[in-house]
Design an enzyme around this catalytic site. Structure first.
Site, short mmCIF file in Angstrom:
data_model
loop_
_atom_site.label_atom_id
_atom_site.label_comp_id
_atom_site.label_asym_id
_atom_site.label_seq_id
_atom_site.Cartn_x
_atom_site.Cartn_y
_atom_site.Cartn_z
N HIS A 169 0.86 -1.20 0.00
CA HIS A 169 0.00 0.00 0.00
C HIS A 169 0.89 1.24 0.00
O HIS A 169 1.76 1.38 0.87
CB HIS A 169 -0.90 0.02 1.24
CG HIS A 169 -1.89 -1.09 1.28
ND1 HIS A 169 -3.15 -0.98 0.73
CD2 HIS A 169 -1.81 -2.34 1.82
CE1 HIS A 169 -3.80 -2.12 0.92
NE2 HIS A 169 -3.01 -2.96 1.57
N ARG A 197 -0.75 4.43 -0.79
CA ARG A 197 -1.65 5.57 -0.59
C ARG A 197 -1.49 6.59 -1.72
O ARG A 197 -1.13 6.25 -2.84
CB ARG A 197 -1.45 6.20 0.79
CG ARG A 197 -1.42 5.22 1.96
CD ARG A 197 -2.64 4.33 2.05
NE ARG A 197 -2.64 3.57 3.30
CZ ARG A 197 -3.31 2.46 3.49
NH1 ARG A 197 -4.03 1.94 2.51
NH2 ARG A 197 -3.28 1.85 4.66
N LYS A 214 -7.62 -6.75 -8.13
CA LYS A 214 -7.78 -7.01 -6.69
C LYS A 214 -9.25 -7.12 -6.32
O LYS A 214 -10.05 -6.25 -6.64
CB LYS A 214 -7.13 -5.89 -5.87
CG LYS A 214 -7.28 -6.05 -4.36
CD LYS A 214 -6.59 -7.31 -3.84
CE LYS A 214 -6.76 -7.46 -2.33
NZ LYS A 214 -5.79 -6.62 -1.58
N HIS A 240 -8.48 -10.58 -1.17
CA HIS A 240 -8.53 -10.44 0.28
C HIS A 240 -9.57 -11.44 0.77
O HIS A 240 -10.77 -11.25 0.57
CB HIS A 240 -8.94 -9.00 0.68
CG HIS A 240 -8.99 -8.79 2.16
ND1 HIS A 240 -8.14 -7.92 2.81
CD2 HIS A 240 -9.79 -9.32 3.13
CE1 HIS A 240 -8.40 -7.95 4.11
NE2 HIS A 240 -9.41 -8.79 4.31
N LEU A 263 -5.72 -6.41 9.23
CA LEU A 263 -6.75 -7.32 8.72
C LEU A 263 -6.20 -8.04 7.50
O LEU A 263 -5.68 -7.39 6.60
CB LEU A 263 -8.03 -6.55 8.37
CG LEU A 263 -8.79 -5.99 9.56
CD1 LEU A 263 -9.92 -5.07 9.09
CD2 LEU A 263 -9.35 -7.10 10.45
N ASP A 281 2.17 -6.34 2.67
CA ASP A 281 0.94 -5.65 3.06
C ASP A 281 1.28 -4.46 3.94
O ASP A 281 0.50 -4.09 4.83
CB ASP A 281 -0.03 -6.60 3.77
CG ASP A 281 -1.44 -6.01 3.91
OD1 ASP A 281 -1.76 -5.06 3.18
OD2 ASP A 281 -2.20 -6.50 4.77
N HIS A 290 -0.67 4.25 7.98
CA HIS A 290 -1.75 5.13 8.44
C HIS A 290 -1.11 6.22 9.30
O HIS A 290 -0.10 5.97 9.97
CB HIS A 290 -2.75 4.36 9.31
CG HIS A 290 -3.56 3.36 8.57
ND1 HIS A 290 -4.67 3.69 7.82
CD2 HIS A 290 -3.44 2.01 8.48
CE1 HIS A 290 -5.19 2.59 7.29
NE2 HIS A 290 -4.47 1.56 7.67
#
Length: 338
Positions: A15, A17, A94, A131, A213, A241, A245
């Protein structure tokens, strides 16, 4: 063994962002040559044109070789997916079950509505990244992966036997069994699921920077993941993964899901493989199995890991008005990337 030279690794689940956060975290994955980049922005990356534009922003932010994905929705146009893949714009698609994780509200609720896309992908040889969790509130959060495999993934695999599937960030023995029992199926494993279990997250107090998660599971599941990651099974490979944040969103009453591991992922993995007596198999997990699954050549250039004094890492990285806290495994790391 104090020095280890590997083909440069890839990250098969990352990720990055967008905007200021992208500019902060993109350079943190510099140890990796390529990365499958997740499309769950707000709004999500759903067309080939949007994927191309996002690719350009990622490269401008400092990560040279992103492998783009499209976010599968019930309105996805099969022709656009096939065209984007044929043009080299995307590597995979995805699938998020709606509501399963961060920015997944636009995901799939009715799997029958995406059958035309899956059929087109199967015919065109386009991989599907999944996922793998149900989102029903009556299913215990620790059982959501296993339930997804029974309810959704097994019928999907049966209906599309030639579709190449990557079951992402597997966390359970049930997921390992599924991957090992089905053709055209591989799986990524994260840093945190190899290094930690739910006791590390919950015992003695809740540690929000361990919360992700799918959620961390029992130590028996962690042990199974470590086994298949370190025993040379080519169906399993690294997908960090790594999910940044803002620190305030992690250290909150209802904290965001995700562990930020990009800066020290390789040091963490060398620690795990050393503990398992499998440093000679680290290159396969981080550099060889993933490219083979995706039909790509491994990288030709090399990196070196050297064992030395405890790695000195900042608690947080800051810049562009953003602050992100690193995943802390709770013990020293001694492998340095040089």
């Amino acid at each position: 063994m104090d020095t280890l030279t590997l083909r440069r690794p890839d990250d098969w689940h990352l990720h990055l962002r967008d905007d200021d956060m992208l500019r902060l975290v993109a350079p943190q994955s510099a140890h990796f040559a390529r990365a499958i980049v997740m499309p769950n922005l707000v709004p999500p990356v759903v067309t080939g044109a949007e994927a191309a534009a996002y690719r350009d922003r990622i490269q401008a932010a400092g990560f040279a070789r992103p492998l783009m994905t499209l976010y599968l929705t019930e309105a996805t146009d099969p022709a656009d997916v096939v065209a984007a893949h044929a043009a080299g714009v995307i590597t995979a698609v995805k699938l998020y079950p709606a509501g399963a994780t961060t920015n997944s509200a636009s995901g799939v609720r009715d799997f029958d509505k995406v059958r035309p896309v899956l059929t087109a992908m199967e015919e065109a040889g386009i991989p599907l990244c999944i996922h793998g969790e149900v989102t029903d509130r009556d299913i215990d959060i620790f059982d959501r992966e296993a339930t997804f495999i029974d309810r959704t993934l097994t019928p999907l695999r049966r209906a599309h036997p030639a579709l190449k599937i990557t079951l992402e960030h597997v966390t359970t023995a049930e997921a390992v069994d599924f991957v090992q029992g089905n053709d055209n199926t591989g799986a990524t494993i994260t840093v945190q699921h190899l290094m930690a279990n739910r006791n590390d997250m919950l015992a003695g107090g809740m540690r929000p920077h361990f919360y992700c998660l799918p959620i961390l599971k029992r130590d028996t599941h962690q042990a199974r993941l470590r086994q298949v990651a370190t025993n040379g099974d080519t169906r399993f490979f690294l997908g960090t993964d790594s999910a940044p944040h803002p620190t305030h969103a992690k250290e909150a009453t209802c904290c965001a899901a995700g562990c930020f591991t990009a800066p020290h992922a390789l040091s963490c993995l060398a620690h795990v493989f050393e503990e398992e007596g499998a440093l000679d198999r680290l290159e396969g997990f981080v550099s060889l199995h993933g490219p083979a699954h995706y039909g790509l050549a491994p990288n030709e250039d090399r990196i070196t890991l050297t064992r030395g004094a405890a790695l000195s890492l900042p608690d947080r990285i800051e810049g562009h008005g953003q602050t992100v806290t690193l995943f802390d495994p709770g013990h020293p790391l001694h492998w340095h990337v040089t």
